[in-house]
Design a protein around this motif. Sequence first.
Motif, PDB file in Angstrom:
ATOM      1  N   LYS A  53     -15.635 -65.693  -8.413  1.00 30.68           N
ATOM      2  CA  LYS A  53     -16.946 -66.017  -7.982  1.00 30.68           C
ATOM      3  C   LYS A  53     -17.113 -64.798  -7.138  1.00 30.68           C
ATOM      4  CE  LYS A  53     -17.590 -70.905  -8.216  1.00 30.68           C
ATOM      5  NZ  LYS A  53     -17.801 -72.174  -7.622  1.00 30.68           N
ATOM      6  N   ASN A  54     -18.095 -63.939  -7.246  1.00 29.05           N
ATOM      7  CA  ASN A  54     -18.619 -62.782  -6.508  1.00 29.05           C
ATOM      8  C   ASN A  54     -19.997 -63.140  -6.030  1.00 29.05           C
ATOM      9  OD1 ASN A  54     -20.218 -60.032  -6.412  1.00 29.05           O
ATOM     10  ND2 ASN A  54     -18.157 -59.756  -6.111  1.00 29.05           N
ATOM     11  N   PHE A  55     -19.963 -62.879  -4.582  1.00 28.29           N
ATOM     12  CA  PHE A  55     -21.100 -62.929  -3.712  1.00 28.29           C
ATOM     13  C   PHE A  55     -21.599 -61.848  -3.075  1.00 28.29           C
ATOM     14  CE2 PHE A  55     -18.920 -67.010  -3.910  1.00 28.29           C
ATOM     15  CZ  PHE A  55     -19.930 -68.045  -4.186  1.00 28.29           C
ATOM     16  N   PHE A  56     -22.557 -61.284  -3.385  1.00 27.68           N
ATOM     17  CA  PHE A  56     -22.960 -59.873  -2.670  1.00 27.68           C
ATOM     18  C   PHE A  56     -24.340 -59.912  -1.898  1.00 27.68           C
ATOM     19  CE2 PHE A  56     -25.382 -55.868  -2.663  1.00 27.68           C
ATOM     20  CZ  PHE A  56     -24.758 -55.152  -1.969  1.00 27.68           C
ATOM     21  N   PHE A  57     -24.256 -59.638  -0.652  1.00 27.48           N
ATOM     22  CA  PHE A  57     -25.530 -59.839   0.061  1.00 27.48           C
ATOM     23  C   PHE A  57     -25.791 -58.475   0.720  1.00 27.48           C
ATOM     24  CE2 PHE A  57     -23.463 -63.971   0.400  1.00 27.48           C
ATOM     25  CZ  PHE A  57     -24.250 -64.631  -0.299  1.00 27.48           C
ATOM     26  N   ASN A  58     -26.969 -58.023   0.446  1.00 29.09           N
ATOM     27  CA  ASN A  58     -27.387 -56.673   0.993  1.00 29.09           C
ATOM     28  C   ASN A  58     -28.662 -56.828   1.783  1.00 29.09           C
ATOM     29  OD1 ASN A  58     -28.226 -53.814   1.399  1.00 29.09           O
ATOM     30  ND2 ASN A  58     -29.403 -53.708  -0.439  1.00 29.09           N
TER      31      ASN A  58
END
Length: 158
Positions: A53-58
């Motif tokens: 699971k990949n979580f990316f927050f910009n």
Amino acid sequence: QHLSLASGVALVSESYVRVERGARIEHLQLGDGEESLQHGSTYALVEQDASYKNFFFNLSGTLHRRNLDLRLAASGANGESYNLYLTNNKEHSDINTVIEHLQADTTSNQLAKGILDGESKGIFTGKIHIHPQAQRVVSGQLNKNLLLSKKAQALSQP
């Protein structure tokens, strides 16, 4: 876990992840830095009965480009990608995902959401490639954006 807090700099990063048989990994990536240029790539290979699971927050940044190359290499492999980008002023966020279903009985899910204000721009490009030998695949992809100003732009290329 990957954390980038940059200001007034250019940052290029790469992550390589291999999820062995039966393992579970949650990978959190945070991009932040009001005057930064960031380009990051993540390459993940998921083996039999494993999950990534990949979580990316910009949160901010002049220009953010994030690539995810996720390969589901054996039956029972699961891959998930969750992205949130918040842009303002003239910021630019670009999310590019490629999910490869290489074998049968694999699953994937993608969710990308953007909240854009000012003259900012958000781009989501998502590709799901199901190879001929990959039968009985379950895969989903969704991109939603909220524009808070008339000059903000959201481009979706699923």
